[in-house]
Design an enzyme around this catalytic site. Structure first.
Site, PDB file in Angstrom:
ATOM      1  N   LEU A   1      25.559 -16.705 -26.167  1.00 36.89           N
ATOM      2  CA  LEU A   1      24.437 -16.238 -26.977  1.00 36.89           C
ATOM      3  C   LEU A   1      24.799 -14.936 -27.689  1.00 36.89           C
ATOM      4  O   LEU A   1      25.424 -14.048 -27.112  1.00 36.89           O
ATOM      5  CB  LEU A   1      23.203 -16.020 -26.105  1.00 36.89           C
TER       6      LEU A   1
ATOM      7  N   GLY B   1      26.556 -18.944 -22.680  1.00 37.50           N
ATOM      8  CA  GLY B   1      26.008 -20.046 -23.469  1.00 37.50           C
ATOM      9  C   GLY B   1      27.055 -21.043 -23.927  1.00 37.50           C
ATOM     10  O   GLY B   1      26.752 -22.225 -24.117  1.00 37.50           O
TER      11      GLY B   1
ATOM     12  N   ASN C   1      28.566 -16.086 -16.791  1.00 32.91           N
ATOM     13  CA  ASN C   1      28.859 -14.725 -16.336  1.00 32.91           C
ATOM     14  C   ASN C   1      27.734 -13.733 -16.606  1.00 32.91           C
ATOM     15  O   ASN C   1      27.947 -12.518 -16.638  1.00 32.91           O
ATOM     16  CB  ASN C   1      30.141 -14.226 -17.006  1.00 32.91           C
ATOM     17  N   GLU C   2      26.517 -14.227 -16.809  1.00 31.53           N
ATOM     18  CA  GLU C   2      25.400 -13.372 -17.211  1.00 31.53           C
ATOM     19  C   GLU C   2      25.168 -12.185 -16.277  1.00 31.53           C
ATOM     20  O   GLU C   2      24.831 -11.090 -16.736  1.00 31.53           O
ATOM     21  CB  GLU C   2      24.110 -14.200 -17.323  1.00 31.53           C
TER      22      GLU C   2
END
Length: 277
Positions: A86, A131, A153-154
């Site tokens: 994203l 994303g 990996n957010e």
């Protein structure tokens, strides 16, 4: 949404077609005479998923379904990145309306890809965090080139992967591996991804990946479409239903989260670190 509605709309396609999906060719689509479409993301330098790229992908998936595509290969024009995930700029200091429209477009794009009536393959020809990993997970078969990384990996960025992101990973690699990967924000190397079952093959390069994808699709396009799609939708129904029945709640969670001062501060620091690179 009626999941089996897709099933009644599948058929054969005989013509060769090439088209771009608007927005200055952010997505390039080439369909061969067997009805297999190669969809190439083309937003340099790293295919960050902003509103316009997501919109182009969504429009592409709608068109392929309408034209009764027999199979789809998703890949990237970049030699080093599949998709960086994203676009942080969509989430950093946005207006409420912009943030809402962005998130709804992400939801729409994922729903179309995850519930597609045609078989799908991701040719992961570069790094694929967050994303980008979601797009790959949403396809039915995944091939990856050596020496790249992939994962949700957010948490490393101080962001929480939405439940439907988490569900996609859990559905592919299982609960225990997914929990460890998600809590740590782990990025799998190509070899680790294969061992974990996150991908199905490691291929030497993008061309070999396209060949592997075509081999998979050759087999699956021969299977009676109605039966095949019914089974696919059956496996994916719970994950799809969770978002379809909770889109407003999911959007509110996203909005409430990104507008927190600490989150905005973290995103700002991350953008500054990218500028230094």
């Amino acid at each position: 949404m009626s999941f089996l509605k897709h099933c009644s709309r599948i058929g054969l396609r005989s013509s060769i077609r090439s088209f771009s999906s608007g927005n200055d060719a952010l997505v390039d689509v080439k369909t061969d005479n067997k009805g297999i479409a190669t969809v190439t993301m083309n937003r340099p330098p790293v295919n960050s998923l902003n509103f316009h790229l997501l919109e182009a992908l969504h429009r592409t998936f709608v068109t392929l379904e309408r034209d009764k595509c027999r199979g789809m290969i998703l890949t990237s024009s970049s030699p080093t990145v599949f998709s960086a995930g994203l676009d942080i700029l969509e989430m950093y200091q946005p207006t409420l309306d912009k943030a809402r429209k962005f998130w709804r477009m992400l939801q729409d794009t994922w729903i179309k890809l995850y519930s597609s009536p045609y078989p799908t393959v991701a040719v992961i020809n570069g790094h694929s965090p967050a994303g980008g990993c979601l797009l790959a997970l949403s396809c039915e078969y995944r091939v990856i080139v050596p020496k790249v990384t992939i994962g949700l990996n957010e948490t490393q960025l101080g962001i929480v992967a939405p439940q439907w992101f988490q569900d996609c990973l859990r559905n592919v690699i299982g609960d225990r591996k997914a929990e460890i990967a998600l809590t740590s924000g782990h990025m799998f190397t190509s070899d680790e991804a294969l061992r974990a079952g996150l991908v199905d093959e490691i291929v030497s390069d993008k061309d070999a990946g396209i060949a592997a994808a075509e081999k998979f699709l050759k087999v699956h396009s021969r299977i009676p479409a109605l039966a095949r799609t019914s089974v696919k939708v059956g496996f994916r129904k719970d994950t799809l239903s969770r978002l379809l029945n909770g889109r407003e709640v999911d959007t509110k969670i996203f909005i409430d989260f990104i507008f927190q001062p600490k989150v905005q501060e973290g995103l700002g620091h991350y953008l500054e670190s990218l500028k230094k690179k």
